[in-house]
Write an enzyme that holds these catalytic residues in place. Structure first.
Site, short mmCIF file in Angstrom:
data_model
loop_
_atom_site.label_atom_id
_atom_site.label_comp_id
_atom_site.label_asym_id
_atom_site.label_seq_id
_atom_site.Cartn_x
_atom_site.Cartn_y
_atom_site.Cartn_z
N GLU A 104 0.81 -1.11 0.11
CA GLU A 104 0.02 0.06 -0.12
C GLU A 104 0.83 1.31 -0.13
O GLU A 104 0.48 2.27 -0.81
CB GLU A 104 -0.82 0.01 1.30
CG GLU A 104 -2.21 -1.08 0.99
CD GLU A 104 -2.89 -1.20 2.42
OE1 GLU A 104 -4.03 -0.87 1.94
OE2 GLU A 104 -2.42 -1.56 3.37
N GLU A 156 -4.28 -9.52 4.02
CA GLU A 156 -5.33 -8.91 5.17
C GLU A 156 -6.36 -9.92 5.19
O GLU A 156 -6.79 -10.19 6.64
CB GLU A 156 -5.80 -7.60 4.87
CG GLU A 156 -4.81 -6.34 5.11
CD GLU A 156 -3.97 -6.11 4.00
OE1 GLU A 156 -3.25 -4.92 4.08
OE2 GLU A 156 -4.06 -7.04 2.94
#
Length: 266
Positions: free
Chosen positions: A120, A140
């Protein structure tokens, strides 16, 4: 388990000309991000933003791995109804999902393992260089949470919907060749050379007219966030402002005399 050096800075910084080096410095934990690392990273971004002498950020990591992602043992208990606040006073959210964008470009060099928030951070940066043996994972969903640092916003835009969902929804690992294929990284280089190549690129950007670089970056982000029409409307006013700067005069003289330009940021 206690860190071997508990008082060691989680983020180290160095000024190298107009480039601001920002290094993850928790190698004994594969640079997993606890709250201290996140806050120190935000403060480093704030320093990059405020200092007019700093034109480009270069994010890298000490050790064999870029990051193993969040240190859930440290972060998990801190999650509240509104998530977690990682930005102290004077900082800027490094993943730029808090409403404020960095006005200066960031180059990033990754190696080893690069998980979750590492990907990210690449997506929130502008140019990424990866060592050829780097392994990536947006994992995640395997931990019962969702990517909250911008992957849901930027990964589909960067890689295309199907390519993004292939990796976000499965949590599978992928290699540097695949990261390059889908546009997550711009260059794949031999192991051990990623920092030097990223620094070359950062210094190349830092050598350009900084106000022009920032205006270019801002207009491109406007197009992404607000649409093409909004970016089009700002092109001519931005051009007029830049044409009145000293750097514009320096750039024109460089063109006419065929000599290198040394820009001053005014």
């Amino acid at each position: 388990m206690q860190d071997t050096v508990p008082d060691q800075p989680r983020i180290i910084t160095e000024r190298r000309g107009h480039v601001f080096l920002i290094g993850f410095n928790r190698p004994e934990k594969r640079n997993a991000a606890d709250l201290a690392l996140l806050q120190q990273l935000a403060l480093a971004y704030g320093e990059l933003e405020r200092d007019p002498e700093l034109r480009v950020g270069l994010v890298y990591a000490v050790g064999d791995h870029f990051t193993a992602g969040l240190d859930l043992a440290d972060i998990g208990p801190r999650l509240g109804p509104d998530g977690i606040d990682i930005v102290p006073e004077g900082g800027i959210h490094p993943w730029q999902v808090g409403g404020q964008s960095l006005s200066k470009p960031v180059v990033i060099a990754v190696q080893g393992t690069c998980l979750t928030l590492g990907i990210e951070l690449m997506l929130a940066s502008d140019i990424s260089v990866a060592a050829e043996s780097t392994r990536f994972g947006q994992i995640e969903v395997a931990r019962g949470i969702l990517p909250f640092g911008g992957a849901t916003l930027r990964f589909p835009r960067t890689a295309g919907w199907g390519n993004a969902m292939r990796w976000i929804l499965t949590g599978d690992m992928f290699d540097a060749a695949e990261a390059h294929r889908i546009g997550l990284v711009q260059e794949v280089v031999p192991d051990g050379t990623e920092f030097d190549r990223a620094l070359e690129l950062a210094e190349r950007v830092a050598g350009q007219a900084p106000l022009a670089v920032q205006a270019t970056l801002a207009n491109a982000r406007t197009a992404v966030r607000d649409g093409v029409a909004a970016a089009e409307a700002r092109l001519q006013p931005a051009l007029a402002r830049l044409a009145a700067t000293e750097d514009s005069r320096i750039g024109m003289e460089s063109f006419l005399t065929r000599t290198p330009a040394t820009f001053i940021g005014r």
